[in-house]
Write a protein that holds these residues in place. Sequence first.
Motif, short mmCIF file in Angstrom:
data_model
loop_
_atom_site.label_atom_id
_atom_site.label_comp_id
_atom_site.label_asym_id
_atom_site.label_seq_id
_atom_site.Cartn_x
_atom_site.Cartn_y
_atom_site.Cartn_z
N PHE A 176 3.10 -1.03 -6.97
CA PHE A 176 1.71 -0.64 -7.18
C PHE A 176 0.79 -1.74 -6.68
O PHE A 176 1.05 -2.93 -6.89
CB PHE A 176 1.43 -0.39 -8.66
CG PHE A 176 1.81 0.98 -9.14
CD1 PHE A 176 0.85 1.97 -9.29
CD2 PHE A 176 3.13 1.28 -9.44
CE1 PHE A 176 1.19 3.23 -9.74
CE2 PHE A 176 3.48 2.54 -9.88
CZ PHE A 176 2.51 3.53 -10.03
N GLU A 177 -0.27 -1.32 -6.01
CA GLU A 177 -1.38 -2.22 -5.70
C GLU A 177 -2.53 -1.79 -6.59
O GLU A 177 -3.18 -0.77 -6.33
CB GLU A 177 -1.78 -2.13 -4.24
CG GLU A 177 -2.98 -3.01 -3.91
CD GLU A 177 -3.65 -2.62 -2.61
OE1 GLU A 177 -4.62 -3.31 -2.24
OE2 GLU A 177 -3.25 -1.62 -1.99
N GLY A 178 -2.75 -2.52 -7.65
CA GLY A 178 -3.74 -2.09 -8.62
C GLY A 178 -3.35 -0.75 -9.21
O GLY A 178 -2.26 -0.59 -9.77
N ASP A 179 -4.23 0.26 -9.07
CA ASP A 179 -3.97 1.59 -9.62
C ASP A 179 -3.26 2.51 -8.64
O ASP A 179 -3.00 3.67 -8.96
CB ASP A 179 -5.30 2.25 -10.04
CG ASP A 179 -5.98 1.50 -11.17
OD1 ASP A 179 -5.29 0.73 -11.87
OD2 ASP A 179 -7.20 1.69 -11.34
N ARG A 180 -2.96 2.01 -7.45
CA ARG A 180 -2.40 2.87 -6.40
C ARG A 180 -0.92 2.58 -6.17
O ARG A 180 -0.53 1.42 -5.98
CB ARG A 180 -3.18 2.64 -5.09
CG ARG A 180 -2.75 3.54 -3.93
CD ARG A 180 -3.70 3.34 -2.76
NE ARG A 180 -3.60 2.00 -2.19
CZ ARG A 180 -2.82 1.71 -1.14
NH1 ARG A 180 -2.08 2.66 -0.56
NH2 ARG A 180 -2.78 0.48 -0.66
N ARG A 181 -0.11 3.62 -6.20
CA ARG A 181 1.30 3.45 -5.87
C ARG A 181 1.43 3.42 -4.35
O ARG A 181 1.06 4.36 -3.67
CB ARG A 181 2.14 4.60 -6.45
CG ARG A 181 3.63 4.45 -6.15
CD ARG A 181 4.47 5.39 -6.98
NE ARG A 181 4.13 6.79 -6.74
CZ ARG A 181 4.67 7.81 -7.42
NH1 ARG A 181 5.53 7.56 -8.39
NH2 ARG A 181 4.32 9.04 -7.15
N ARG B 246 -2.32 -7.00 5.32
CA ARG B 246 -3.62 -6.39 5.64
C ARG B 246 -4.71 -6.87 4.69
O ARG B 246 -5.88 -6.97 5.09
CB ARG B 246 -3.51 -4.87 5.59
CG ARG B 246 -2.66 -4.24 6.68
CD ARG B 246 -2.85 -2.74 6.74
NE ARG B 246 -2.47 -2.10 5.49
CZ ARG B 246 -1.24 -1.63 5.23
NH1 ARG B 246 -0.28 -1.74 6.15
NH2 ARG B 246 -0.96 -1.05 4.08
N ALA B 247 -4.34 -7.13 3.45
CA ALA B 247 -5.32 -7.55 2.45
C ALA B 247 -4.72 -8.68 1.62
O ALA B 247 -3.95 -8.43 0.69
CB ALA B 247 -5.70 -6.37 1.56
N ARG B 248 -5.04 -9.90 1.98
CA ARG B 248 -4.42 -11.07 1.36
C ARG B 248 -4.68 -11.16 -0.14
O ARG B 248 -3.89 -11.76 -0.88
CB ARG B 248 -4.95 -12.34 2.03
CG ARG B 248 -4.57 -12.47 3.49
CD ARG B 248 -3.08 -12.75 3.63
NE ARG B 248 -2.67 -12.91 5.02
CZ ARG B 248 -1.43 -13.18 5.40
NH1 ARG B 248 -0.49 -13.31 4.49
NH2 ARG B 248 -1.14 -13.31 6.68
N ASP B 249 -5.78 -10.58 -0.60
CA ASP B 249 -6.12 -10.67 -2.02
C ASP B 249 -5.58 -9.49 -2.82
O ASP B 249 -5.92 -9.33 -4.00
CB ASP B 249 -7.63 -10.78 -2.20
CG ASP B 249 -8.37 -9.58 -1.62
OD1 ASP B 249 -7.75 -8.81 -0.86
OD2 ASP B 249 -9.56 -9.41 -1.94
N ALA B 250 -4.75 -8.66 -2.21
CA ALA B 250 -4.20 -7.50 -2.92
C ALA B 250 -3.31 -7.97 -4.07
O ALA B 250 -2.61 -8.98 -3.96
CB ALA B 250 -3.40 -6.63 -1.96
#
Length: 208
Positions: A12-17, A36-40
């Motif tokens: 999961f990235e935050g609320d997204r699977r 793509r998103a270093r702060d993920a």
Amino acid sequence: MNPESDPACVAFEGDRRIASGDLRAVVRAAKATLDRARDASIIVFDGNTSATIEIDFRGSMADVLARLPDDARAQIPAEAAAASAPRGPGRPKLGVVAREVTLLPRHWEWLARQPGGASVAIRKLVEQASRTGEDKDRIRQAQEAAYRFMSVTSGNRPHYEEAIRALFAGDAIRFEQRIAEWPDDIRAHTSGLAERAFRLAAQPGASG
């Protein structure tokens, strides 16, 4: 969620699977997301127990994959292991072992009245107790897997505590009502984990 089709891992990235499946495939997807998103913020869960899996995402994709444990090690099938295990004395196929059993006279009298005699009756009682214990263990493990995922991802969400109480009370309808407002992917995975616990608890004899 069908236990036979449960993914080995879920990310999961935050609320997204973002991925589910075997460890290498999930890590590939997670690493690509991080590139793509270093702060993920990414969490990888064991698909069965919901335990978090620590992954070192430093370096290139090849570096990350090289650090993963070898998940391709062959395991002896259960049937083969059972077939190769040494058997005790007694009838070869059953591996019957003679041991001393101490009972009160009334217990021996009751056993003597059972079809097949004392040995058959005792074996049946042990098998029944073993199945009951295993059923309770499976229910508890399924509940704990759902609780573990919820505690990591949803501790601050509305109705979290009510959902936990419904989970351990076996109240599937109230549970679904309590998590209805949660983000789609979180709700879907939580519901799938909990459904396994509810289904096991609803099986005949599971509460015995």
